[in-house]
Motif scaffolding. Structure first.
Motif, short mmCIF file in Angstrom:
data_model
loop_
_atom_site.label_atom_id
_atom_site.label_comp_id
_atom_site.label_asym_id
_atom_site.label_seq_id
_atom_site.Cartn_x
_atom_site.Cartn_y
_atom_site.Cartn_z
N ALA A 286 -28.76 -4.57 31.90
CA ALA A 286 -29.64 -5.34 31.01
C ALA A 286 -29.53 -4.86 29.57
O ALA A 286 -29.49 -5.68 28.64
CB ALA A 286 -31.08 -5.21 31.50
N VAL A 287 -29.48 -3.53 29.37
CA VAL A 287 -29.37 -3.00 28.01
C VAL A 287 -28.03 -3.40 27.38
O VAL A 287 -27.98 -3.81 26.21
CB VAL A 287 -29.53 -1.46 28.02
CG1 VAL A 287 -29.23 -0.88 26.64
CG2 VAL A 287 -30.93 -1.08 28.46
N VAL A 288 -26.96 -3.28 28.15
CA VAL A 288 -25.64 -3.66 27.63
C VAL A 288 -25.63 -5.15 27.27
O VAL A 288 -25.09 -5.55 26.23
CB VAL A 288 -24.55 -3.34 28.68
CG1 VAL A 288 -23.21 -3.97 28.27
CG2 VAL A 288 -24.39 -1.84 28.82
N THR A 289 -26.23 -5.98 28.11
CA THR A 289 -26.28 -7.42 27.81
C THR A 289 -27.05 -7.69 26.53
O THR A 289 -26.62 -8.48 25.68
CB THR A 289 -26.94 -8.16 28.99
OG1 THR A 289 -26.22 -7.89 30.19
CG2 THR A 289 -26.95 -9.66 28.74
N LEU A 290 -28.20 -7.02 26.36
CA LEU A 290 -29.01 -7.24 25.16
C LEU A 290 -28.27 -6.78 23.89
O LEU A 290 -28.24 -7.50 22.89
CB LEU A 290 -30.33 -6.50 25.30
CG LEU A 290 -31.31 -6.62 24.13
CD1 LEU A 290 -31.70 -8.08 23.92
CD2 LEU A 290 -32.56 -5.76 24.37
N VAL A 291 -27.69 -5.57 23.95
CA VAL A 291 -26.98 -5.05 22.78
C VAL A 291 -25.77 -5.94 22.45
O VAL A 291 -25.50 -6.25 21.28
CB VAL A 291 -26.54 -3.60 23.02
CG1 VAL A 291 -25.70 -3.09 21.86
CG2 VAL A 291 -27.76 -2.70 23.22
N THR A 292 -25.06 -6.36 23.49
CA THR A 292 -23.90 -7.22 23.26
C THR A 292 -24.31 -8.55 22.63
O THR A 292 -23.63 -9.06 21.73
CB THR A 292 -23.18 -7.49 24.60
OG1 THR A 292 -22.89 -6.25 25.23
CG2 THR A 292 -21.88 -8.24 24.38
N THR B 143 -20.43 -1.93 25.94
CA THR B 143 -20.68 -3.00 24.97
C THR B 143 -19.39 -3.41 24.26
O THR B 143 -19.10 -4.60 24.10
CB THR B 143 -21.72 -2.54 23.95
OG1 THR B 143 -22.95 -2.25 24.62
CG2 THR B 143 -21.96 -3.60 22.90
N GLN B 144 -18.60 -2.42 23.85
CA GLN B 144 -17.36 -2.73 23.16
C GLN B 144 -16.39 -3.48 24.09
O GLN B 144 -15.72 -4.43 23.68
CB GLN B 144 -16.72 -1.43 22.66
CG GLN B 144 -15.53 -1.64 21.72
CD GLN B 144 -14.22 -1.76 22.47
OE1 GLN B 144 -14.05 -1.15 23.53
NE2 GLN B 144 -13.31 -2.54 21.92
N VAL B 145 -16.36 -3.06 25.35
CA VAL B 145 -15.44 -3.71 26.29
C VAL B 145 -15.86 -5.15 26.59
O VAL B 145 -15.03 -6.05 26.73
CB VAL B 145 -15.37 -2.88 27.59
CG1 VAL B 145 -14.58 -3.62 28.66
CG2 VAL B 145 -14.73 -1.52 27.32
N LEU B 146 -17.17 -5.39 26.67
CA LEU B 146 -17.66 -6.69 27.13
C LEU B 146 -17.95 -7.68 26.00
O LEU B 146 -18.33 -8.83 26.29
CB LEU B 146 -18.93 -6.49 27.97
CG LEU B 146 -18.71 -5.77 29.31
CD1 LEU B 146 -20.04 -5.46 29.97
CD2 LEU B 146 -17.86 -6.63 30.22
N MET B 147 -17.80 -7.27 24.76
CA MET B 147 -18.12 -8.18 23.66
C MET B 147 -17.35 -9.50 23.68
O MET B 147 -17.91 -10.56 23.39
CB MET B 147 -17.92 -7.48 22.30
CG MET B 147 -19.16 -6.75 21.81
SD MET B 147 -19.09 -6.33 20.05
CE MET B 147 -19.19 -7.95 19.29
N PHE C 183 -23.70 -9.49 32.07
CA PHE C 183 -24.57 -8.74 32.99
C PHE C 183 -23.90 -8.55 34.36
O PHE C 183 -23.88 -7.44 34.90
CB PHE C 183 -25.90 -9.47 33.15
CG PHE C 183 -26.87 -8.77 34.07
CD1 PHE C 183 -27.53 -7.63 33.64
CD2 PHE C 183 -27.10 -9.25 35.34
CE1 PHE C 183 -28.41 -6.97 34.48
CE2 PHE C 183 -27.98 -8.60 36.18
CZ PHE C 183 -28.64 -7.45 35.76
N ILE C 184 -23.36 -9.62 34.91
CA ILE C 184 -22.73 -9.52 36.23
C ILE C 184 -21.51 -8.61 36.17
O ILE C 184 -21.28 -7.80 37.08
CB ILE C 184 -22.36 -10.92 36.73
CG1 ILE C 184 -23.64 -11.72 37.00
CG2 ILE C 184 -21.53 -10.83 38.00
CD1 ILE C 184 -23.39 -13.15 37.38
N THR C 185 -20.72 -8.72 35.10
CA THR C 185 -19.54 -7.86 34.98
C THR C 185 -19.94 -6.40 34.85
O THR C 185 -19.29 -5.51 35.41
CB THR C 185 -18.70 -8.29 33.78
OG1 THR C 185 -18.40 -9.69 33.87
CG2 THR C 185 -17.41 -7.51 33.70
N SER C 186 -21.02 -6.12 34.12
CA SER C 186 -21.43 -4.74 33.90
C SER C 186 -21.89 -4.06 35.19
O SER C 186 -21.81 -2.84 35.31
CB SER C 186 -22.55 -4.69 32.86
OG SER C 186 -23.74 -5.29 33.37
#
Length: 291
Positions: A81-87, A164-168, A221-224
């Motif tokens: 969730a945090v990675v999704t929000l930051v991204t 975050t960098q990978v999923l942007m 989110f699903i990927t993370s």
């Protein structure tokens, strides 16, 4: 004339069905590939979760009574969730900028997104290991402004930065695809009716871009949830995610049943969340008058 329309209408309605019947066999290779590479391993994993080491629901009982396993699942969802929000926060203005600049600048912005995407995940993660070290470049820059050094590697913060960098790209590209299709004359019309530019942007542009936000957020989110390399190299063993725990159960402890149970639980939680998001999006469209 009315009769001709009535005759033509069913004919036009049958055309997509006829075309689908004629070319539907083209889906067969993809369906076979999906069955062999996804459904069969998934079925074997589910089968082992209830048969290894003994038939029954012992592995699931262990999972739902283990504080460590439950904490790992909650931590994985929280990090996702945090990675999704930051991204999303970082990608939204970037995607918007891609829609307002000229063609040449748009090409460069697209390359900046895609070039890291084409680079090996291991290379990018090891680069973050170097940058986030206690004596790395990031801490040196923080030290020059009196904010460092901070412990970034072997922490959840380092994991979030790397993921975050990978999923942007998975967030930027859906956002750009939706934003580029929004008619900017709607913003001009809103401002012509007396709305300020910021108000027109928030009440016209942002709602129209929500499909891109939803698509990007779901993908990220699903990927993370299944990330392994980046959390393993940038995170702490004490703060392991569920993918690392599955690897430990299968490769370290040879507990295939427990690893399978953790995978099935993660898949079930993901499907439940997807269903909830689908319901929310449907309600939002209904309230917004979009069918």
């Amino acid at each position: 004339m009315t009769a001709l329309i009535e005759i033509a209408a069913p004919a036009a309605g049958r055309r997509p069905k006829d075309t689908g019947d004629r070319w539907g066999w083209l889906l067969l290779p993809a369906l076979l590939l999906l069955a062999v590479l996804f459904l069969v391993p998934l079925g074997l994993m589910a089968w082992r979760s209830v048969t290894d080491p003994a038939p029954g629901a012992g592995n699931y009982s262990w999972f739902f009574t283990s504080d460590v396993a439950l904490a790992t699942l909650v931590r994985t969802l929280a990090v996702g969730a945090v990675v999704t929000l930051v991204t999303l926060v970082l990608s939204y203005p970037y995607a918007y900028l891609m829609t307002v600049v000229g063609a040449r600048a748009r090409v460069w912005l697209t390359l900046l997104v895609l070039l890291p995407f084409w680079t090996s995940l291991m290379v990018r993660t090891f680069a973050w290991v170097v940058l986030l070290q206690d004596s790395g470049v990031v801490n040196q820059l923080l030290g020059t402004v009196g904010m460092g050094p901070l412990q970034l590697i072997r922490t959840p913060t380092g994991v979030v930065i790397g993921m975050t960098q990978v999923l942007m790209p998975f967030m930027v590209l859906p956002l750009y695809a939706v934003m580029s299709g929004i008619d900017r004359r709607l913003l001009d019309a809103a401002q012509g009716m007396g709305a300020r530019p910021a108000t027109a942007f928030l009440r016209v542009f942002v709602p129209l871009s929500l499909p891109g936000v939803g698509a990007g957020a779901l993908t990220v989110f699903i990927t993370s949830l299944g990330f392994y390399v980046t959390p393993a190299l940038l995170g702490s063993p004490d703060q392991a995610l569920i993918s690392q725990q599955i690897f430990t159960q299968v490769n370290g402890l040879l507990a295939w049943g427990r690893g399978g149970a953790m995978g099935v639980v993660l898949l079930a939680v993901t499907l439940v969340l997807l269903g909830l998001v689908g319901v929310v999006l449907r309600l939002t469209r209904t309230r917004g008058g979009v069918r």
